[in-house]
Motif scaffolding. Structure first.
Motif, PDB file in Angstrom:
ATOM      1  N   SER A   1       2.897 -11.373   7.526  1.00  0.00           N
ATOM      2  CA  SER A   1       2.879 -10.637   8.500  1.00  0.00           C
ATOM      3  C   SER A   1       3.620  -9.825   8.918  1.00  0.00           C
ATOM      4  O   SER A   1       5.046  -9.359   8.102  1.00  0.00           O
ATOM      5  N   PRO A   2       3.280  -8.176   9.429  1.00  0.00           N
ATOM      6  CA  PRO A   2       4.130  -6.409   9.131  1.00  0.00           C
ATOM      7  C   PRO A   2       5.086  -7.454  10.347  1.00  0.00           C
ATOM      8  O   PRO A   2       6.621  -6.514  10.408  1.00  0.00           O
TER       9      PRO A   2
ATOM     10  N   LEU B   1       3.989  -8.786  -6.083  1.00  0.00           N
ATOM     11  CA  LEU B   1       3.300  -7.307  -6.698  1.00  0.00           C
ATOM     12  C   LEU B   1       4.401  -6.616  -7.824  1.00  0.00           C
ATOM     13  O   LEU B   1       5.504  -5.635  -7.431  1.00  0.00           O
ATOM     14  N   LEU B   2       3.279  -6.394  -9.187  1.00  0.00           N
ATOM     15  CA  LEU B   2       4.148  -6.107 -10.007  1.00  0.00           C
ATOM     16  C   LEU B   2       3.714  -4.436 -10.171  1.00  0.00           C
ATOM     17  O   LEU B   2       2.407  -4.125  -9.789  1.00  0.00           O
ATOM     18  N   ALA B   3       4.241  -2.971 -10.562  1.00  0.00           N
ATOM     19  CA  ALA B   3       3.692  -1.636 -11.094  1.00  0.00           C
ATOM     20  C   ALA B   3       2.399  -2.008 -11.564  1.00  0.00           C
ATOM     21  O   ALA B   3       2.709  -3.042 -13.010  1.00  0.00           O
ATOM     22  N   GLY B   4       1.319  -0.586 -11.082  1.00  0.00           N
ATOM     23  CA  GLY B   4       0.110  -1.191 -11.501  1.00  0.00           C
ATOM     24  C   GLY B   4      -0.364  -2.440 -11.301  1.00  0.00           C
ATOM     25  O   GLY B   4      -1.827  -2.191 -11.431  1.00  0.00           O
ATOM     26  N   GLU B   5      -0.054  -3.276 -10.491  1.00  0.00           N
ATOM     27  CA  GLU B   5      -1.134  -4.402 -10.150  1.00  0.00           C
ATOM     28  C   GLU B   5      -1.889  -3.827  -9.097  1.00  0.00           C
ATOM     29  O   GLU B   5      -1.869  -3.493  -8.043  1.00  0.00           O
TER      30      GLU B   5
ATOM     31  N   ASP C   1       1.244   2.076   8.596  1.00  0.00           N
ATOM     32  CA  ASP C   1       1.751   1.995   7.168  1.00  0.00           C
ATOM     33  C   ASP C   1       2.064   1.068   6.343  1.00  0.00           C
ATOM     34  O   ASP C   1       2.408   0.251   5.641  1.00  0.00           O
ATOM     35  N   TRP C   2       1.365  -0.043   7.487  1.00  0.00           N
ATOM     36  CA  TRP C   2       1.015  -1.393   6.624  1.00  0.00           C
ATOM     37  C   TRP C   2      -0.153  -1.912   7.377  1.00  0.00           C
ATOM     38  O   TRP C   2      -0.780  -1.193   7.553  1.00  0.00           O
ATOM     39  N   VAL C   3      -0.400  -2.664   5.386  1.00  0.00           N
ATOM     40  CA  VAL C   3      -2.186  -2.740   5.302  1.00  0.00           C
ATOM     41  C   VAL C   3      -1.893  -4.199   4.666  1.00  0.00           C
ATOM     42  O   VAL C   3      -1.182  -4.090   4.229  1.00  0.00           O
TER      43      VAL C   3
ATOM     44  N   TRP D   1       0.547  -9.064   3.678  1.00  0.00           N
ATOM     45  CA  TRP D   1       0.507  -7.459   4.275  1.00  0.00           C
ATOM     46  C   TRP D   1       1.937  -7.169   3.275  1.00  0.00           C
ATOM     47  O   TRP D   1       3.113  -7.716   2.982  1.00  0.00           O
ATOM     48  N   VAL D   2       1.155  -5.633   2.799  1.00  0.00           N
ATOM     49  CA  VAL D   2       2.508  -4.735   2.046  1.00  0.00           C
ATOM     50  C   VAL D   2       2.423  -2.744   2.989  1.00  0.00           C
ATOM     51  O   VAL D   2       1.538  -2.865   3.543  1.00  0.00           O
ATOM     52  N   ARG D   3       3.775  -2.687   2.230  1.00  0.00           N
ATOM     53  CA  ARG D   3       3.870  -0.928   2.598  1.00  0.00           C
ATOM     54  C   ARG D   3       2.963  -0.597   2.517  1.00  0.00           C
ATOM     55  O   ARG D   3       3.228  -0.416   0.988  1.00  0.00           O
ATOM     56  N   ARG D   4       2.337   0.284   2.695  1.00  0.00           N
ATOM     57  CA  ARG D   4       1.024   1.369   2.541  1.00  0.00           C
ATOM     58  C   ARG D   4       1.907   2.224   1.433  1.00  0.00           C
ATOM     59  O   ARG D   4       1.209   3.449   0.258  1.00  0.00           O
ATOM     60  N   ALA D   5       3.014   2.400   1.336  1.00  0.00           N
ATOM     61  CA  ALA D   5       3.975   3.845   0.875  1.00  0.00           C
ATOM     62  C   ALA D   5       4.431   3.057  -0.637  1.00  0.00           C
ATOM     63  O   ALA D   5       4.446   3.893  -1.105  1.00  0.00           O
ATOM     64  N   HIS D   6       3.704   2.064  -0.597  1.00  0.00           N
ATOM     65  CA  HIS D   6       4.233   1.015  -2.547  1.00  0.00           C
ATOM     66  C   HIS D   6       2.537   1.240  -2.577  1.00  0.00           C
ATOM     67  O   HIS D   6       3.342   0.226  -4.047  1.00  0.00           O
TER      68      HIS D   6
END
Length: 253
Positions: free
Chosen positions: A13-14, A62-66, A79-81, A100-105
């Motif tokens: 969760s956030p 999660l890794l880059a490009g996923e 900021d959280w999705v 949940w992850v940061r939207r900026a990522h």
């Protein structure tokens, strides 16, 4: 949407992150600094700021490009999705692992992305390694420190090791050990081969641990004890909870 940073953490969760987790949350995350900060706090300390205290806070990474699918935005805090992760199958959601992850990522990008993944075959093993690719790739992570929810070369948990190795082979397999056992073809314990999986469970429960077979009675695994990834024979304690073996067969083509 795709991940636009080297590695991002998927939180339950956030409100799950602790103050010490700030380096992993910044718009440009610094996972090395984050892990260094965690390592300053022993996992048996009362402050709950060590690596193992991520249990109950983190789902996966999660890794880059996923790719991810956004399913909701935190009310009052864009900021959280909330996302699901198609490359990490899970019984929790048929669309992929949720969290949940940061939207900026994330970036709105429908291209193939970058980094190793099920769609990327730009790497290759030597002919000798290709004979037992699962074991060869797993051995590249020997000595890596345990990280609850880890799926990258910065830190791995037991099922994260299995997931990452198969991803490096261009295969999509479930993220968690019990899900890995559900999709694996059952193998008799006397017929295991290198690259198969050993599963461990208490009576009446789903698998709580998984290791990659390197020989009968021996495996590579990431113990949830603060130890590093190791290749070793099955201990008496492991044999007591050994619930079966399975084979993740590679899809044709």
């Amino acid at each position: 949407m795709r991940v636009n940073v080297p590695v991002t953490t998927v939180w339950i969760s956030p409100g799950s992150p602790r103050p010490i987790d700030a380096p992993a949350l910044s718009d440009t995350p610094d996972p090395a600094a984050w892990l260094a900060a965690l390592d300053e706090h022993p996992d048996d300390s009362e402050d709950g700021d060590g690596r193992l205290a991520l249990h109950g806070r983190v789902h996966t990474q999660l890794l880059a490009g996923e790719p991810v699918l956004i399913i909701s935005v935190r009310a009052g805090d864009p900021d959280w999705v909330e996302v699901v992760c198609p490359w990490q199958p899970s019984e929790s959601d048929p669309r992929g692992y949720p969290g949940w992850v940061r939207r900026a990522h994330l970036i709105n990008d429908d291209s193939r992305g970058h980094g190793r993944g099920p769609e990327d075959e730009s790497w290759a093993l030597s002919s000798e390694e290709a004979e037992q690719p699962v074991v060869s790739l797993a051995r590249q992570h020997l000595g890596l420190a345990y990280l609850w929810g880890g799926t990258s070369a910065l830190g791995l948990d037991c099922s994260g090791l299995v997931h990452l190795v198969h991803r490096e082979l261009g295969e999509i397999v479930p993220r968690d050990g019990h899900d890995q056992q559900l999709v694996a073809r059952e193998v008799d314990l006397e017929d295991v081969q290198p690259g198969d999986l050993y599963f461990f469970a208490h009576p009446g429960q789903t698998a709580h641990h998984v290791g990659i077979v390197t020989g009968r009675g021996c495996m590579i695994h990431a113990p949830e004890t603060g130890r590093r990834i190791v290749e070793e024979p099955l201990s008496a304690a492991r044999l007591d909870t050994l619930s079966g073996a399975g084979r993740l067969t590679r899809a044709p083509g």
